[in-house]
Every structure is written in structure tokens, then in C-alpha cells.
Write a protein that holds these residues in place. Structure first.
Motif, PDB file in Angstrom:
ATOM      1  N   ILE A  58      45.668  10.411 137.991  1.00 35.17           N
ATOM      2  CA  ILE A  58      45.535   9.010 138.391  1.00 35.17           C
ATOM      3  C   ILE A  58      46.622   8.650 139.400  1.00 35.17           C
ATOM      4  O   ILE A  58      46.356   8.023 140.425  1.00 35.17           O
ATOM      5  CB  ILE A  58      45.551   8.086 137.162  1.00 35.17           C
ATOM      6  N   GLU A  59      47.842   9.092 139.139  1.00 34.26           N
ATOM      7  CA  GLU A  59      48.939   8.829 140.074  1.00 34.26           C
ATOM      8  C   GLU A  59      48.682   9.489 141.423  1.00 34.26           C
ATOM      9  O   GLU A  59      48.869   8.874 142.475  1.00 34.26           O
ATOM     10  CB  GLU A  59      50.262   9.326 139.492  1.00 34.26           C
ATOM     11  N   ASP A  60      48.252  10.744 141.408  1.00 31.67           N
ATOM     12  CA  ASP A  60      47.994  11.473 142.651  1.00 31.67           C
ATOM     13  C   ASP A  60      46.873  10.846 143.473  1.00 31.67           C
ATOM     14  O   ASP A  60      46.841  10.998 144.693  1.00 31.67           O
ATOM     15  CB  ASP A  60      47.652  12.936 142.365  1.00 31.67           C
ATOM     16  N   ALA A  61      45.943  10.172 142.807  1.00 30.55           N
ATOM     17  CA  ALA A  61      44.841   9.539 143.533  1.00 30.55           C
ATOM     18  C   ALA A  61      45.389   8.506 144.509  1.00 30.55           C
ATOM     19  O   ALA A  61      44.864   8.368 145.620  1.00 30.55           O
ATOM     20  CB  ALA A  61      43.861   8.887 142.565  1.00 30.55           C
ATOM     21  N   GLY A  62      46.440   7.813 144.112  1.00 31.37           N
ATOM     22  CA  GLY A  62      47.113   6.882 145.005  1.00 31.37           C
ATOM     23  C   GLY A  62      46.200   5.921 145.734  1.00 31.37           C
ATOM     24  O   GLY A  62      46.452   5.593 146.888  1.00 31.37           O
ATOM     25  N   GLY A  63      45.132   5.497 145.112  1.00 33.74           N
ATOM     26  CA  GLY A  63      44.221   4.556 145.753  1.00 33.74           C
ATOM     27  C   GLY A  63      43.104   5.216 146.540  1.00 33.74           C
ATOM     28  O   GLY A  63      42.186   4.542 146.990  1.00 33.74           O
ATOM     29  N   ALA A  64      43.184   6.517 146.759  1.00 32.75           N
ATOM     30  CA  ALA A  64      42.125   7.222 147.485  1.00 32.75           C
ATOM     31  C   ALA A  64      40.949   7.474 146.546  1.00 32.75           C
ATOM     32  O   ALA A  64      41.143   7.698 145.356  1.00 32.75           O
ATOM     33  CB  ALA A  64      42.653   8.549 148.020  1.00 32.75           C
ATOM     34  N   PRO A  65      39.729   7.443 147.060  1.00 25.73           N
ATOM     35  CA  PRO A  65      38.576   7.721 146.208  1.00 25.73           C
ATOM     36  C   PRO A  65      38.712   9.082 145.521  1.00 25.73           C
ATOM     37  O   PRO A  65      38.879  10.105 146.184  1.00 25.73           O
ATOM     38  CB  PRO A  65      37.393   7.711 147.177  1.00 25.73           C
ATOM     39  N   THR A  66      38.673   9.054 144.217  1.00 22.60           N
ATOM     40  CA  THR A  66      38.864  10.262 143.416  1.00 22.60           C
ATOM     41  C   THR A  66      37.971  10.206 142.193  1.00 22.60           C
ATOM     42  O   THR A  66      37.871   9.164 141.554  1.00 22.60           O
ATOM     43  CB  THR A  66      40.337  10.373 142.953  1.00 22.60           C
ATOM     44  N   VAL A  67      37.335  11.309 141.876  1.00 23.97           N
ATOM     45  CA  VAL A  67      36.552  11.430 140.658  1.00 23.97           C
ATOM     46  C   VAL A  67      37.342  12.348 139.737  1.00 23.97           C
ATOM     47  O   VAL A  67      37.685  13.467 140.120  1.00 23.97           O
ATOM     48  CB  VAL A  67      35.150  12.003 140.927  1.00 23.97           C
ATOM     49  N   ILE A  68      37.636  11.865 138.539  1.00 27.57           N
ATOM     50  CA  ILE A  68      38.442  12.626 137.589  1.00 27.57           C
ATOM     51  C   ILE A  68      37.618  12.880 136.335  1.00 27.57           C
ATOM     52  O   ILE A  68      37.144  11.937 135.700  1.00 27.57           O
ATOM     53  CB  ILE A  68      39.739  11.867 137.232  1.00 27.57           C
ATOM     54  N   SER A  69      37.467  14.147 135.994  1.00 29.52           N
ATOM     55  CA  SER A  69      36.763  14.528 134.779  1.00 29.52           C
ATOM     56  C   SER A  69      37.786  14.708 133.668  1.00 29.52           C
ATOM     57  O   SER A  69      38.710  15.510 133.794  1.00 29.52           O
ATOM     58  CB  SER A  69      35.998  15.842 135.004  1.00 29.52           C
ATOM     59  N   LEU A  70      37.626  13.945 132.595  1.00 30.44           N
ATOM     60  CA  LEU A  70      38.548  14.019 131.459  1.00 30.44           C
ATOM     61  C   LEU A  70      37.947  14.876 130.361  1.00 30.44           C
ATOM     62  O   LEU A  70      36.737  14.866 130.150  1.00 30.44           O
ATOM     63  CB  LEU A  70      38.800  12.623 130.884  1.00 30.44           C
ATOM     64  N   GLY A  71      38.807  15.560 129.620  1.00 22.95           N
ATOM     65  CA  GLY A  71      38.355  16.259 128.430  1.00 22.95           C
ATOM     66  C   GLY A  71      37.825  15.256 127.427  1.00 22.95           C
ATOM     67  O   GLY A  71      38.239  14.087 127.421  1.00 22.95           O
ATOM     68  N   GLY A  72      36.917  15.683 126.570  1.00 23.88           N
ATOM     69  CA  GLY A  72      36.262  14.782 125.630  1.00 23.88           C
ATOM     70  C   GLY A  72      37.193  14.010 124.717  1.00 23.88           C
ATOM     71  O   GLY A  72      36.894  12.887 124.321  1.00 23.88           O
ATOM     72  N   GLY A  73      38.349  14.571 124.381  1.00 26.26           N
ATOM     73  CA  GLY A  73      39.278  13.887 123.494  1.00 26.26           C
ATOM     74  C   GLY A  73      40.386  13.137 124.195  1.00 26.26           C
ATOM     75  O   GLY A  73      41.202  12.468 123.556  1.00 26.26           O
ATOM     76  N   ALA A  74      40.428  13.198 125.519  1.00 27.32           N
ATOM     77  CA  ALA A  74      41.524  12.582 126.274  1.00 27.32           C
ATOM     78  C   ALA A  74      41.617  11.081 126.045  1.00 27.32           C
ATOM     79  O   ALA A  74      42.706  10.515 126.006  1.00 27.32           O
ATOM     80  CB  ALA A  74      41.370  12.870 127.769  1.00 27.32           C
ATOM     81  N   VAL A  75      40.485  10.436 125.858  1.00 28.21           N
ATOM     82  CA  VAL A  75      40.480   8.974 125.716  1.00 28.21           C
ATOM     83  C   VAL A  75      41.004   8.495 124.370  1.00 28.21           C
ATOM     84  O   VAL A  75      41.174   7.299 124.162  1.00 28.21           O
ATOM     85  CB  VAL A  75      39.079   8.385 125.967  1.00 28.21           C
ATOM     86  N   LEU A  76      41.295   9.400 123.474  1.00 27.49           N
ATOM     87  CA  LEU A  76      41.830   9.002 122.169  1.00 27.49           C
ATOM     88  C   LEU A  76      43.306   8.629 122.265  1.00 27.49           C
ATOM     89  O   LEU A  76      43.833   7.960 121.380  1.00 27.49           O
ATOM     90  CB  LEU A  76      41.629  10.125 121.153  1.00 27.49           C
ATOM     91  N   ASP A  77      43.968   9.040 123.343  1.00 27.08           N
ATOM     92  CA  ASP A  77      45.380   8.733 123.556  1.00 27.08           C
ATOM     93  C   ASP A  77      45.529   7.296 124.044  1.00 27.08           C
ATOM     94  O   ASP A  77      44.909   6.901 125.036  1.00 27.08           O
ATOM     95  CB  ASP A  77      45.962   9.715 124.587  1.00 27.08           C
ATOM     96  N   SER A  78      46.360   6.501 123.366  1.00 26.97           N
ATOM     97  CA  SER A  78      46.504   5.083 123.737  1.00 26.97           C
ATOM     98  C   SER A  78      47.084   4.915 125.146  1.00 26.97           C
ATOM     99  O   SER A  78      46.700   3.990 125.868  1.00 26.97           O
ATOM    100  CB  SER A  78      47.352   4.339 122.712  1.00 26.97           C
ATOM    101  N   GLY A  79      47.994   5.778 125.543  1.00 25.94           N
ATOM    102  CA  GLY A  79      48.538   5.712 126.897  1.00 25.94           C
ATOM    103  C   GLY A  79      47.471   5.974 127.940  1.00 25.94           C
ATOM    104  O   GLY A  79      47.410   5.295 128.976  1.00 25.94           O
ATOM    105  N   THR A  80      46.614   6.940 127.675  1.00 26.28           N
ATOM    106  CA  THR A  80      45.504   7.235 128.583  1.00 26.28           C
ATOM    107  C   THR A  80      44.562   6.047 128.649  1.00 26.28           C
ATOM    108  O   THR A  80      44.107   5.662 129.731  1.00 26.28           O
ATOM    109  CB  THR A  80      44.759   8.509 128.129  1.00 26.28           C
TER     110      THR A  80
END
Length: 180
Positions: A58-80
Motif C-alpha cells: 500500500i505504501e509503495d503504491a504511493g497513489g499510483a493505480p495498483t492492484v494488490i492481491s491479499l492472502g485469504g487471512g490477511a484481512v483478519l489483522d486489525s492493522g491491515t
């Protein structure tokens, strides 16, 4: 898990002329296979590496159009989850019948050891409410080729209701990152 995040994400990025990042691939490139990480360091260590990979993408995207594929469990992290608040999040909706063949072909998923489909159902039951809560868009991936699904997603992203800001998702603020 096994819904086609990487394939659809890569195709979508190509269609949009955007950068594509697969956070699982980033973790593997830096730390070894997911199975090795689970075996030697445990799931908790993997989740920490995964959260860092998402934050970095997300940081590296820096506002540029970026598609990021997350692992299935990544969204369980509150920081994420907090980081995703500034992104357009897409939930690729699927069911057990659709993923069963893919899971059978790929036995290298540590969380699916043993009865893979029963484990998938258990994990999905836990994760589905989080996916639904975080999603700006839902794409049913039960039918269609990768190209067709990516086209449908691109069309949905262009609709005025897409994205958390209410602005068309084609504006830079709303398409800074698309998380799958």
C-alpha cells in the motif's frame, strides 16, 4: 482461499495499466514458501510477515493505480483492516463447490492440512463476515473466465457507486489501490 485472487488481480491490473502486487508472492520471495514459514516459525510469524507485506504494498503504491492481491487471512489483522479503509476493497465471492477442484490440485496450503474442504469451510465461515464488512465491491467468481471476471470487475470499478468515497472508482483517490 483458492478463489482466483492472483489470476483475476493480475488480469485486472493489465487491463487498467496498473501495477500488480501479490502479497503472498512478496512474502515467499523474501522469506521462503508459506509452508516452510508455517512449519519453522508458525502461523503467527507468517501473519506478521503478511501484514508487513500488505502495508509495504500500500505504501509503495504511493497513489499510483495498483492492484494488490491479499492472502485469504490477511484481512483478519486489525492493522491491515485500518490500512484498507483508504482503498477500494473487492471481495471475490465463491463457494465450496467452486474451489474444491482448485484446492484438490494444490495441497501446499498449510491451513488446509487434513480434510482440506472441511478446513476451508471452517476458515470461510470465520472470514466471510470480515470480507463482507470490508468490501466496497463484491464479485461473484463462480462462473466466467479470468478475462471475463476481470472485465466485470473493471466495469464495476467504473460505476459511480464504487469505492468508499462515493466518487467514481476511476478517479485517482478511489483507485489508489484495489485490494482483492
Amino acid at each position: 482461499m483458492a478463489v482466483g485472487k492472483s489470476a483475476i488481480g493480475q488480469q485486472l491490473a493489465q487491463q487498467l495499466g496498473a501495477r500488480f502486487v501479490d502479497t503472498d508472492a512478496e512474502v515467499v520471495a523474501r522469506h521462503g514458501t508459506i509452508a516452510e514459514i508455517f512449519a519453522t516459525r508458525g502461523e503467527c510469524a507468517f501473519r506478521e510477515l503478511e501484514a508487513r507485506a500488505v502495508a509495504q504494498a500500500i505504501e509503495d503504491a504511493g497513489g499510483a493505480p495498483t492492484v494488490i492481491s491479499l492472502g485469504g487471512g490477511a484481512v483478519l489483522d486489525s492493522g491491515t483492516q485500518q490500512l484498507l479503509a483508504g482503498c477500494t476493497v473487492v471481495y471475490l465471492e465463491c463457494d465450496a463447490d467452486t474451489v474444491s477442484e482448485r484446492i484438490a490440485r494444490n495441497s501446499g496450503r498449510p491451513l488446509l492440512a487434513g480434510d482440506a474442504m472441511e478446513r476451508w469451510r471452517t476458515l470461510f465461515a470465520t472470514r466471510q463476515p470480515v470480507y463482507e464488512r470490508l468490501a466496497d465491491l463484491v464479485l461473484d467468481v463462480r462462473s466466467g473466465s479470468v478475462q471475463e471476471l476481470a472485465r466485470r470487475l473493471e466495469d464495476a470499478l467504473e460505476e459511480p457507486a464504487a469505492g468508499r468515497s462515493g466518487a467514481p472508482a476511476s478517479t485517482p483517490a478511489a483507485t489508489k489501490e484495489v485490494e482483492l
